[in-house]
Design a protein around this motif. Sequence first.
Motif, short mmCIF file in Angstrom:
data_model
loop_
_atom_site.label_atom_id
_atom_site.label_comp_id
_atom_site.label_asym_id
_atom_site.label_seq_id
_atom_site.Cartn_x
_atom_site.Cartn_y
_atom_site.Cartn_z
N GLY A 1 -5.11 3.93 12.42
CA GLY A 1 -4.62 2.31 12.36
C GLY A 1 -4.70 1.53 11.10
N SER A 2 -5.89 1.54 10.59
CA SER A 2 -6.18 0.79 9.47
C SER A 2 -5.54 1.09 8.28
CB SER A 2 -7.71 1.06 9.13
OG SER A 2 -7.99 0.40 8.00
N MET A 3 -5.06 2.38 8.11
CA MET A 3 -4.29 2.80 7.01
C MET A 3 -2.72 2.48 7.31
SD MET A 3 -6.34 3.87 4.96
CE MET A 3 -4.86 4.08 3.50
N LEU A 4 -2.19 2.73 8.53
CA LEU A 4 -1.15 2.12 8.95
C LEU A 4 -0.90 0.73 8.77
CD1 LEU A 4 -0.18 4.15 12.32
CD2 LEU A 4 1.03 4.36 10.25
N ALA A 5 -1.75 -0.14 9.07
CA ALA A 5 -1.60 -1.65 8.93
C ALA A 5 -1.71 -1.91 7.33
CB ALA A 5 -3.04 -2.42 9.75
N ILE A 6 -2.55 -1.08 6.52
CA ILE A 6 -2.51 -1.52 5.14
C ILE A 6 -1.03 -1.09 4.59
CG2 ILE A 6 -3.46 -0.52 2.96
CD1 ILE A 6 -6.15 -0.60 4.24
N GLY A 7 -0.52 -0.04 4.78
CA GLY A 7 0.82 0.36 4.52
C GLY A 7 1.85 -0.66 4.41
N ILE A 8 1.66 -1.32 6.22
CA ILE A 8 2.86 -2.24 6.49
C ILE A 8 2.71 -3.57 5.56
CG2 ILE A 8 3.39 -3.53 8.43
CD1 ILE A 8 2.55 -1.24 10.22
N VAL A 9 1.32 -3.93 5.49
CA VAL A 9 0.98 -5.36 4.79
C VAL A 9 1.49 -5.00 3.34
CG1 VAL A 9 -0.72 -6.50 3.84
CG2 VAL A 9 -0.87 -5.99 6.28
N ALA A 10 1.37 -3.78 2.85
CA ALA A 10 1.95 -3.51 1.33
C ALA A 10 3.30 -3.67 1.21
CB ALA A 10 1.44 -1.91 0.91
N ILE A 11 4.08 -3.25 2.37
CA ILE A 11 5.51 -3.29 2.16
C ILE A 11 5.91 -4.73 2.38
CG2 ILE A 11 7.59 -3.09 3.85
CD1 ILE A 11 7.36 -0.56 2.80
N VAL A 12 5.19 -5.75 2.90
CA VAL A 12 5.44 -7.20 2.97
C VAL A 12 5.22 -7.56 1.83
CG1 VAL A 12 5.04 -9.32 3.91
CG2 VAL A 12 5.33 -7.31 5.45
N PHE A 13 3.86 -7.33 1.11
CA PHE A 13 3.41 -8.00 -0.08
C PHE A 13 4.44 -7.61 -1.26
CE2 PHE A 13 0.95 -7.12 -4.00
CZ PHE A 13 0.33 -8.38 -4.03
N TRP A 14 4.65 -6.37 -1.31
CA TRP A 14 5.30 -6.07 -2.42
C TRP A 14 6.68 -6.47 -2.64
CZ3 TRP A 14 3.24 -4.94 -7.07
CH2 TRP A 14 1.76 -4.22 -7.02
N GLN A 15 7.45 -6.61 -1.54
CA GLN A 15 8.72 -6.97 -1.42
C GLN A 15 8.83 -8.76 -1.91
OE1 GLN A 15 10.22 -4.88 2.36
NE2 GLN A 15 11.82 -5.60 1.27
N VAL A 16 7.80 -9.34 -1.03
CA VAL A 16 7.60 -10.88 -1.50
C VAL A 16 7.51 -11.21 -2.71
CG1 VAL A 16 6.61 -13.00 -1.12
CG2 VAL A 16 7.18 -11.34 0.90
N LEU A 17 6.64 -10.18 -3.45
CA LEU A 17 6.24 -10.43 -4.94
C LEU A 17 7.47 -10.06 -5.83
CD1 LEU A 17 3.80 -10.95 -7.01
CD2 LEU A 17 3.40 -8.63 -7.14
N ILE A 18 7.95 -9.14 -5.76
CA ILE A 18 8.93 -8.55 -6.38
C ILE A 18 10.29 -9.49 -6.41
CG2 ILE A 18 10.75 -6.70 -6.86
CD1 ILE A 18 8.48 -4.62 -5.94
N ASN A 19 10.84 -9.83 -5.16
CA ASN A 19 11.93 -10.64 -5.16
C ASN A 19 11.52 -11.89 -5.56
OD1 ASN A 19 13.34 -13.08 -3.19
ND2 ASN A 19 14.45 -10.94 -3.32
N VAL A 20 10.47 -12.79 -5.39
CA VAL A 20 9.98 -14.09 -5.86
C VAL A 20 10.15 -14.11 -7.27
CG1 VAL A 20 8.40 -16.02 -5.66
CG2 VAL A 20 9.18 -14.78 -3.62
N GLY A 21 9.41 -13.00 -7.82
CA GLY A 21 9.03 -12.77 -9.22
C GLY A 21 10.49 -12.67 -9.90
#
Length: 367
Positions: free
Chosen positions: A303-323
């Motif tokens: 569950g912890s690794m699933l949550a980290i993967g989901i957060v990574a999806i959100v984080f990288w998409q926000v970072l890349i798009n805004v950048g």
Amino acid sequence: MIDRRLIQNFDWILLFLIAGIAVMSIANLYSATYAVRNIGGSQVFYKQIYWFLIGFSFLLVMTTFNYTHMDRFAYPAYAISILLLVLVLVTGKVTSGSQRWISLGPITFQPSEIAKFSIILVLAKFICERGTQKSYHLRDLWQPFLLIALPAGLILKEPDLGTALLLVAVGGSMILIVGIHWKSLVILLCANMAAAPLIWMKLEPYQQMRILTFLDPGLDPLGSSYHINQSKIAIGSGLFWGKGYLHGTQTRLHFLPEQHTDFAFSVLAEEWGLLGAGFLLLFYLALIFWGLMIAANSRDRFGSMLAIGIVAIVFWQVLINVGMVTGILPVVGIPLVLFSYGGSSLVTTMILLGLLMNISMRRFMFQ
């Protein structure tokens, strides 16, 4: 019978953050498509509401089962996503020079969106199977790298550089969280630097031009640089308070390209200024922080690794798009998660966030 503890532990904070971004997205999309005939105007606006309703339905469905049973479906789901990625290269629908879509009657979807879900699931399963060793060495990395490289390579052939890079970033984040021995990390960084010329030669000409115009925005102001230049004008002209809702000149006069998809953030920044853009980014920051808290409080490693993967999806998409829209990063065609128009991406994200809520709601089961 429904376990009362699930209702008591329903994650209202996560739901509030998602709903808040959804409301801002719909309002911004209305402005971005206001009286714009060439992209469907109100039709696009109502479609996005429709997709949000479907997405919220899937989110609720994802909370109804025990996520711990999903590990048995990790490798089959990964295999199906690979088959779909191969199928889209053979029979997929070509749009704007890219072959990314599969049509099944009235339904059209992107297999690359399914790949996002499957890569998180299969890497979480793999990491749990490897046990709790402190860090990975090079000899341990070939399997997760192969799991990442196979779908990323197929997506790159579509071509879709942005999503391929996103898969690599998400998979790499999950592995880095577990830990890579520093010597192995140095070797990998050096190998990537050495492979850069080969990667450059494999890029499509328009992708190379995007990188060159990122380094020199004045290189092709009416061609490859046009998108990013107009985006920076829109964002900069919003100043602190913005020009007002439905009063963004770059948006109204259609100078801003792809204003309902990749450059939706530019519309927001022009009309609501730094204040409105910062408010949206605070919601994303809270969502990312809350997701990391869910990962930390999960009572099992899967569950912890699933949550980290989901957060990574959100984080990288926000970072890349805004950048990307602010000129800090090259334009790679990554939409702003939960904000830009798009059915496949939105529904996939809502499914992932439903899984994140599932993990949050069942944290008591392992106490």
